[in-house]
Design an enzyme around this catalytic site. Structure first.
Site, mmCIF file in Angstrom:
data_model
loop_
_atom_site.group_PDB
_atom_site.id
_atom_site.type_symbol
_atom_site.label_atom_id
_atom_site.label_comp_id
_atom_site.label_asym_id
_atom_site.label_seq_id
_atom_site.Cartn_x
_atom_site.Cartn_y
_atom_site.Cartn_z
ATOM 1 N N ARG A 120 0.811 -1.237 0.000
ATOM 2 C CA ARG A 120 0.000 0.000 0.000
ATOM 3 C C ARG A 120 0.839 1.280 0.000
ATOM 4 N NH1 ARG A 120 -3.275 -3.096 3.594
ATOM 5 N NH2 ARG A 120 -4.933 -4.053 2.360
ATOM 6 N N LYS A 142 3.624 11.366 -11.059
ATOM 7 C CA LYS A 142 2.770 10.508 -11.883
ATOM 8 C C LYS A 142 3.520 9.209 -12.144
ATOM 9 C CE LYS A 142 -0.203 13.675 -14.448
ATOM 10 N NZ LYS A 142 -0.551 14.203 -15.789
ATOM 11 N N GLU A 184 10.102 17.743 -24.399
ATOM 12 C CA GLU A 184 9.472 18.172 -23.140
ATOM 13 C C GLU A 184 10.063 19.510 -22.668
ATOM 14 O OE1 GLU A 184 6.867 16.506 -22.375
ATOM 15 O OE2 GLU A 184 7.170 14.329 -22.422
ATOM 16 N N LYS A 226 8.041 22.878 -13.953
ATOM 17 C CA LYS A 226 7.173 21.745 -13.582
ATOM 18 C C LYS A 226 6.868 21.772 -12.086
ATOM 19 C CE LYS A 226 5.889 17.058 -14.213
ATOM 20 N NZ LYS A 226 6.017 15.771 -14.902
ATOM 21 N N GLU A 236 -3.840 17.168 -10.771
ATOM 22 C CA GLU A 236 -4.431 17.548 -12.051
ATOM 23 C C GLU A 236 -5.934 17.796 -11.967
ATOM 24 O OE1 GLU A 236 -2.423 15.810 -15.488
ATOM 25 O OE2 GLU A 236 -4.329 15.856 -16.549
ATOM 26 N N ARG A 240 -2.600 21.594 -13.951
ATOM 27 C CA ARG A 240 -1.563 20.630 -14.328
ATOM 28 C C ARG A 240 -1.788 20.046 -15.721
ATOM 29 N NH1 ARG A 240 1.509 15.939 -10.783
ATOM 30 N NH2 ARG A 240 2.694 15.143 -12.558
ATOM 31 N N ASN A 244 0.276 18.536 -20.445
ATOM 32 C CA ASN A 244 -0.013 17.546 -21.489
ATOM 33 C C ASN A 244 -0.090 18.161 -22.877
ATOM 34 O OD1 ASN A 244 -0.150 15.219 -19.847
ATOM 35 N ND2 ASN A 244 -2.119 15.934 -19.073
ATOM 36 N N HIS A 247 0.279 16.018 -25.960
ATOM 37 C CA HIS A 247 0.202 14.628 -25.524
ATOM 38 C C HIS A 247 -1.069 13.911 -25.973
ATOM 39 C CE1 HIS A 247 3.685 15.761 -23.240
ATOM 40 N NE2 HIS A 247 3.780 14.587 -22.644
ATOM 41 N N HIS A 251 -0.003 10.703 -27.550
ATOM 42 C CA HIS A 251 -0.356 9.391 -27.006
ATOM 43 C C HIS A 251 -1.089 8.551 -28.053
ATOM 44 C CE1 HIS A 251 -0.107 10.695 -22.476
ATOM 45 N NE2 HIS A 251 1.070 10.507 -23.018
ATOM 46 N N HIS A 264 8.580 8.425 -27.039
ATOM 47 C CA HIS A 264 7.547 9.290 -26.461
ATOM 48 C C HIS A 264 7.781 10.753 -26.867
ATOM 49 C CE1 HIS A 264 4.721 10.963 -23.586
ATOM 50 N NE2 HIS A 264 5.688 11.699 -23.066
HETATM 51 P P1 NAD Z 1 13.149 5.361 -21.686
HETATM 52 O O1 NAD Z 1 12.944 5.229 -20.259
HETATM 53 O O2 NAD Z 1 12.669 4.261 -22.575
HETATM 54 O O3 NAD Z 1 14.697 5.608 -21.960
HETATM 55 C C1 NAD Z 1 15.140 5.759 -23.279
HETATM 56 C C2 NAD Z 1 16.264 4.772 -23.633
HETATM 57 O O4 NAD Z 1 17.501 5.260 -23.123
HETATM 58 C C3 NAD Z 1 16.095 3.384 -23.048
HETATM 59 O O5 NAD Z 1 16.551 2.431 -23.969
HETATM 60 C C4 NAD Z 1 17.013 3.432 -21.829
HETATM 61 O O6 NAD Z 1 17.451 2.155 -21.416
HETATM 62 C C5 NAD Z 1 18.147 4.264 -22.335
HETATM 63 N N1 NAD Z 1 18.914 4.999 -21.336
HETATM 64 C C6 NAD Z 1 18.459 5.575 -20.214
HETATM 65 N N2 NAD Z 1 19.423 6.295 -19.629
HETATM 66 C C7 NAD Z 1 20.524 6.145 -20.389
HETATM 67 C C8 NAD Z 1 21.830 6.648 -20.310
HETATM 68 N N3 NAD Z 1 22.194 7.517 -19.367
HETATM 69 N N4 NAD Z 1 22.726 6.261 -21.253
HETATM 70 C C9 NAD Z 1 22.355 5.433 -22.263
HETATM 71 N N5 NAD Z 1 21.115 4.940 -22.405
HETATM 72 C C10 NAD Z 1 20.215 5.298 -21.480
HETATM 73 O O7 NAD Z 1 12.469 6.694 -22.262
HETATM 74 P P2 NAD Z 1 12.329 8.159 -21.661
HETATM 75 O O8 NAD Z 1 12.260 9.033 -22.830
HETATM 76 O O9 NAD Z 1 13.329 8.428 -20.596
HETATM 77 O O10 NAD Z 1 10.909 8.121 -20.939
HETATM 78 C C11 NAD Z 1 9.724 7.949 -21.687
HETATM 79 C C12 NAD Z 1 8.639 7.496 -20.735
HETATM 80 O O11 NAD Z 1 8.396 8.489 -19.762
HETATM 81 C C13 NAD Z 1 7.306 7.241 -21.428
HETATM 82 O O12 NAD Z 1 6.772 6.021 -21.000
HETATM 83 C C14 NAD Z 1 6.441 8.386 -20.969
HETATM 84 O O13 NAD Z 1 5.090 8.053 -20.920
HETATM 85 C C15 NAD Z 1 7.001 8.641 -19.599
HETATM 86 N N6 NAD Z 1 6.732 9.988 -19.072
HETATM 87 C C16 NAD Z 1 6.221 10.089 -17.824
HETATM 88 C C17 NAD Z 1 5.983 11.330 -17.271
HETATM 89 C C18 NAD Z 1 5.505 11.436 -15.857
HETATM 90 O O14 NAD Z 1 5.144 12.543 -15.441
HETATM 91 N N7 NAD Z 1 5.494 10.355 -15.097
HETATM 92 C C19 NAD Z 1 6.283 12.494 -18.006
HETATM 93 C C20 NAD Z 1 6.808 12.360 -19.282
HETATM 94 C C21 NAD Z 1 7.035 11.092 -19.812
HETATM 95 N N1 GLY Z 2 3.845 14.909 -17.878
HETATM 96 C C1 GLY Z 2 2.593 15.455 -17.434
HETATM 97 C C2 GLY Z 2 2.521 15.634 -15.964
HETATM 98 O O1 GLY Z 2 3.426 15.306 -15.246
HETATM 99 O O2 GLY Z 2 1.515 16.089 -15.463
#
Ligand code: NAD
Ligand code: GLY
Length: 364
Positions: A120, A142, A184, A226, A236, A240, A244, A247, A251, A264
């Protein structure tokens, strides 16, 4: 080292940004002292930075284990989440345990969701290693996973206790991933701060070349924006949603293509062009502002258009967006560069935007 505070009352935390942040024992020791710690990472990042992080943790934690996940957006799902739960259970992790997410947004979102739900809810720390994760996903709480029908459709709000954004980790990041992170960064300027966008526009080339001063400035500036938005509206209820921007379209592109086909950030790049085009059609921004944003997206090396699907296909994919009400999506629109709002929009305007911008991703 730059520090940004996310002000959320008893859930407030620090984002430490800079070269060597993974070694900030002064910040992480109070969170992990005497506790069981799981570094949750993936098969790409763990060999690069796992030992460095473990060295920081081991002097204070009771024990440190590593949970290594498969790499990729296509693994942001239930079965990968179960790998985390099973490792925690097999090692008898209790409610005082801590997860440290080491990786990009995929690892951070899965590990954060595991922390939100394991027994939990347990504490977690974000150690983001992509530009995208440092400027966006590690901040704000998130967490979640994808479903085939919709991106990030299952998840929870769960704030980290600390974010350690080590700029040094970005040196090993592939160029395509730096571009994805820039989406972003540009988004934050476009929705909330025209001066920041101007600074980013000047720094796009140095950022793409891996210049650590430019990278640190982009991460700090994005985190400040942010943090401000999240402090106003953690869950949100209103404001907030501007985070997006791009997005709703983005998405749709990600789930329609199958997760991982476009990054992404690439989908968000094309999605922001669509969002800006829609804003222009509705008379909210002028042609000059639209062209300026498209130029920044192109300079970042991002696609400026989406896949050439029918408007009906996009509308079907967008009907499961989290901002949708009874299947009708709402859109984040620009009233000016640096000022965003969320609106319901006449369907014929959306169709016109799709006719203009869904013409197959144009690589910059
Ligand atoms: P990712 O996590 O897939 O990383 C991209 C690639 O880079 C992967 O292959 C990873 O293994 C590699 N990598 C990571 N760090 C590295 C490094 N230092 N050196 C070499 N390779 C490295 O992609 P991302 O772009 O980091 O994240 C995208 C995700 O984030 C999506 O799922 C998206 O929905 C999510 N997201 C979430 C929020 C949130 O608020 N929670 C906001 C924006 C995006
Ligand atoms: N990436 C959108 C949010 O964090 O609200």
């Amino acid at each position: 080292m730059h520090e940004v505070e996310v002000s959320l009352g008893e859930r407030s935390y620090t984002i430490a940004i800079g070269e060597g942040a993974l070694a900030r024992r002064d910040l992480i020791a109070p969170i992990v002292a005497g506790r069981s710690v799981a570094i949750v990472s993936n098969e790409t990042v763990a060999p690069l930075y796992g030992a460095r992080l473990r060295a920081t943790l081991e002097r204070d934690a009771a024990r440190v284990i590593e949970v290594v996940l498969p790499d990729g957006e296509s693994h942001k799902d239930w079965s990968t989440l179960e790998l985390v739960f099973d490792a925690l259970l097999a090692n008898r992790f209790d409610r005082a345990s801590v997860i440290v997410a080491l990786g990009g947004g995929v690892v951070g979102d899965i590990a954060g969701f595991a922390a939100a739900t394991y027994q939990r809810g347990i504490d977690f720390v974000q150690a983001p290693t992509t530009l995208l994760a440092q400027v966006d996903s590690s901040v704000g709480g998130k967490t979640g996973i994808n479903r085939p029908m919709g991106k990030n459709m299952v998840g929870a709000f769960h704030q980290p206790r600390l974010v350690l954004a080590d700029i040094g980790c970005l040196r090993s990041l592939p160029a395509r991933e730096l571009s994805a992170g820039l989406a972003e960064v540009i988004k934050h300027g476009a929705i909330a701060d025209a001066d920041y966008l101007a600074a980013v526009e000047r720094d796009i080339a140095p950022i793409r070349a891996g210049d650590s001063t430019a990278l640190a400035a982009a991460v700090a500036g994005s985190c400040e924006i942010k943090a401000r938005v999240v402090a106003h509206d953690e869950r949100e209820a209103g404001l907030r949603a501007i985070l997006n921007f791009g997005h709703t379209f983005g998405h749709a592109i990600e789930s329609g293509l199958g997760y991982g086909e476009w990054l992404h950030g690439e989908a968000v790049g094309a999605g922001m062009v669509m969002g800006a085009d829609l804003s222009r059609r509705l008379g909210m921004i002028g042609g000059g502002e639209f062209e300026r944003l498209v130029a920044a997206i192109a300079a970042a090396g991002l696609p400026r258009a989406g896949p050439a699907w029918s408007a009906d296909r996009y509308l079907e994919l967008m009907s499961v967006d989290k901002k949708a009400e009874r299947g009708t999506p709402k859109f984040v629109l620009l009233e000016a560069i640096g000022l965003a709002c969320v609106r319901r929009v006449p369907e014929d305007a959306v169709r016109a935007t799709l006719a203009a911008c869904a013409v197959d991703g144009v690589a910059a």
